[in-house]
Structures are given as C-alpha cells and as structure tokens.
Design an enzyme around this catalytic site. Structure first.
Site, PDB file in Angstrom:
ATOM      1  N   ASP A  34      -5.811  -4.115  -1.969  1.00  0.00           N
ATOM      2  CA  ASP A  34      -4.742  -3.811  -1.016  1.00  0.00           C
ATOM      3  C   ASP A  34      -4.066  -5.073  -0.465  1.00  0.00           C
ATOM      4  OD1 ASP A  34      -3.279  -2.905   1.279  1.00  0.00           O
ATOM      5  OD2 ASP A  34      -4.601  -1.165   1.416  1.00  0.00           O
ATOM      6  N   SER A  86       0.822  -1.200   0.000  1.00  0.00           N
ATOM      7  CA  SER A  86       0.000   0.000   0.000  1.00  0.00           C
ATOM      8  C   SER A  86       0.866   1.264   0.000  1.00  0.00           C
ATOM      9  CB  SER A  86      -0.972  -0.061   1.186  1.00  0.00           C
ATOM     10  OG  SER A  86      -2.021   0.854   1.046  1.00  0.00           O
TER      11      SER A  86
END
Length: 285
Positions: free
Chosen positions: A158, A48
C-alpha cells in the site's frame, strides 16, 4: 466550512484521491459533485482505494457506472485467503480489476499515477506505466491484510505507508489547480475498549470480524497507530505541496473495512465536496 478558492470548468485540474479503504468510496460522491459542475480531471494521482476509483474514472467509466459497481460488488467475492505474506493473496481481486479496467496505463483516457511502497527498502514508488490491474492491486495491498505484490523486481504494498494523499506528484502534470481528497480516519476517534464477556459473545465477535462488521482491540490499536503516522506524513506533504482545494468528508464512525456503509460514505463525500467547492454556477446564493 468556508468555500475554498473557486475551481472552474476552464481550469486544468489535477485530482488527488487518497487512501482509506471503505472510506475512500467517498470519492464517488465527490466525483458526482464535480461532474455536475463540469469539473473534469486532466490528471489523477491516487493511493489505495483512491487509486482504484481514479483508475475507473481514467478508464472512461461514468460516475454512475462506478457507483453501481461499488454497490453491487461484494468484498467476500473478490478476496482469497493466503497461507503466507498476509491474510489475503489478492489474485481474485486482480482478476476482478482486469475484467473492468484496461490492461495497461497507456490505454487510459486520463493520465493516472498510483503510489506504492517498496516493503524491502521503504521507498515510495510511482506506478504510471505498464500493467494497470497489477499496479492497482499493489497500491491496495495493505500490509498484513494482503500479501506484497511483485512488480518489476520489487515487493510492493500500500502506497499509504509513504503518501496516503499524494499531492507531491500531481503538479508534474502541469495542471492549473489541484483538488486533494483526504479520507483518513480522524485521530480523535477512540480505539475499541470493550472485550467480550462470555463464550457466545466471543464467537459472535469473531464472526463479525471475519465478515468485516467489527474489529478487535489489537487490530484497532494497530490501525490507529498507522493513522497517526499517515496523518503526520500527510500534514508535511500538504505543507510542502499545498493543494488549491482540500475535501475531507467527516466520517468519524466509519472504519476502513465498513464497505457495507457505502451509501453513507458516498453521501458524505458529496456533502463535503459541496461545501469545499461552493455553490454550483447558476445556483441561488
């Protein structure tokens, strides 16, 4: 905090940068401290926001460049709203990435691996070749906030769902020492418990939520649940693949959407790195 085992400029360093939204900006402060100690990453693993900061470093951007870019970029200028799959599509975000990063992993100066999660199968996916901006978009695609990203026939979101601080992959790059940076929200943080008392306050809070200044109770409970799961996964991975140095900036009042607190977050990263890495060579004891 007691300084952890010394890492020197002679070591081959594997740098692991965790996710955490705005909290991940602390990586910039950590990189600044590493730079002053002449500690250079030989390989980078990230999730991320950590993967995004790592990509800029791997591309040859200086820490100063990354810091200035983070401070002058408005989140509202790089998001676009979606009609399905999430609140935001991510097209403008990917375009912004393409303006500042090489097109492919193979063009980076430092090897980089990013994590993503296959939302259909639950598999942890490692992205380290091919289209770089799309990979960074995928590893940052927090479920519900961003629509999944189609990569090589997979719908990716993610990487923090499966590995928010991916220490397990960095040893594959034959590094001497591993520095792991963990930006997860502390579990002792209470959820938001207050509700607006009148219509004016309701509208005010709605606007603050849209402009990333406040989150509502439902969102906070959901994100706290994610924090609990990620913390448990991270604990197990750290036990199985222990890093040599762990840097955890204490930011109890900083949420993943608090990009307006960049100064405070970057400073927290630098202070935590100073404590974890110990005094710089040649400094007074």
């Amino acid at each position: 905090m007691t300084p952890q085992p010394a890492v020197t400029s002679y070591d081959s360093i594997g740098l692991v940068l965790g996710g955490g939204g705005a909290r991940g900006l602390a990586a910039i402060g950590i990189l600044d401290v590493m730079q002053k100690r002449r500690l250079r990453a030989s390989a980078i693993a990230g999730t991320s926001m950590g993967a995004m900061v790592g990509a800029f470093l791997a591309a040859g951007h200086t820490v100063k460049d990354i810091d200035e870019l983070a401070r002058r970029t408005s989140l509202t200028n790089i998001i676009d709203f979606a009609t399905r799959g999430g609140l935001m599509r991510g097209d403008r975000f990917e375009q912004w990435l393409a303006e500042h990063l090489p097109a492919r992993f193979e063009d980076l100066e430092i090897p980089l691996v990013c994590t993503a999660t296959d939302i259909d199968t639950g598999e942890l996916i490692y992205l380290r070749e091919g289209d770089l901006p799309t990979a960074i978009r995928a590893t940052c695609a927090f479920p519900g906030a961003f629509a999944p990203v189609r990569v090589q026939g997979r719908n990716l979101v993610d990487g923090g769902l499966k590995s928010t601080v991916p220490v397990q992959i960095i040893r594959a790059y034959a590094v001497d020492r591993v520095i792991a940076c963990d930006f997860q929200q502390p579990l002792l943080r209470p959820v938001v418990g207050e509700e607006p008392s009148n219509q004016r306050e309701q509208w005010q809070r709605f606007w603050e939520m849209l402009t990333f200044r406040r989150r509502n109770l439902a969102a906070d409970v959901l994100l706290k649940a994610v924090d609990i799961l990620q913390t448990e996964v991270c604990r197990h991975q750290f036990e199985a693949f222990p890093p040599d140095v762990v840097i955890r900036p204490p930011m109890p009042d900083v949420n993943i959407e608090d990009f307006r607190l960049a100064d405070e977050i970057i400073r927290a990263g630098a202070e935590a790195a100073e404590l974890a890495l110990g005094p710089a060579p040649g400094s007074d004891p």
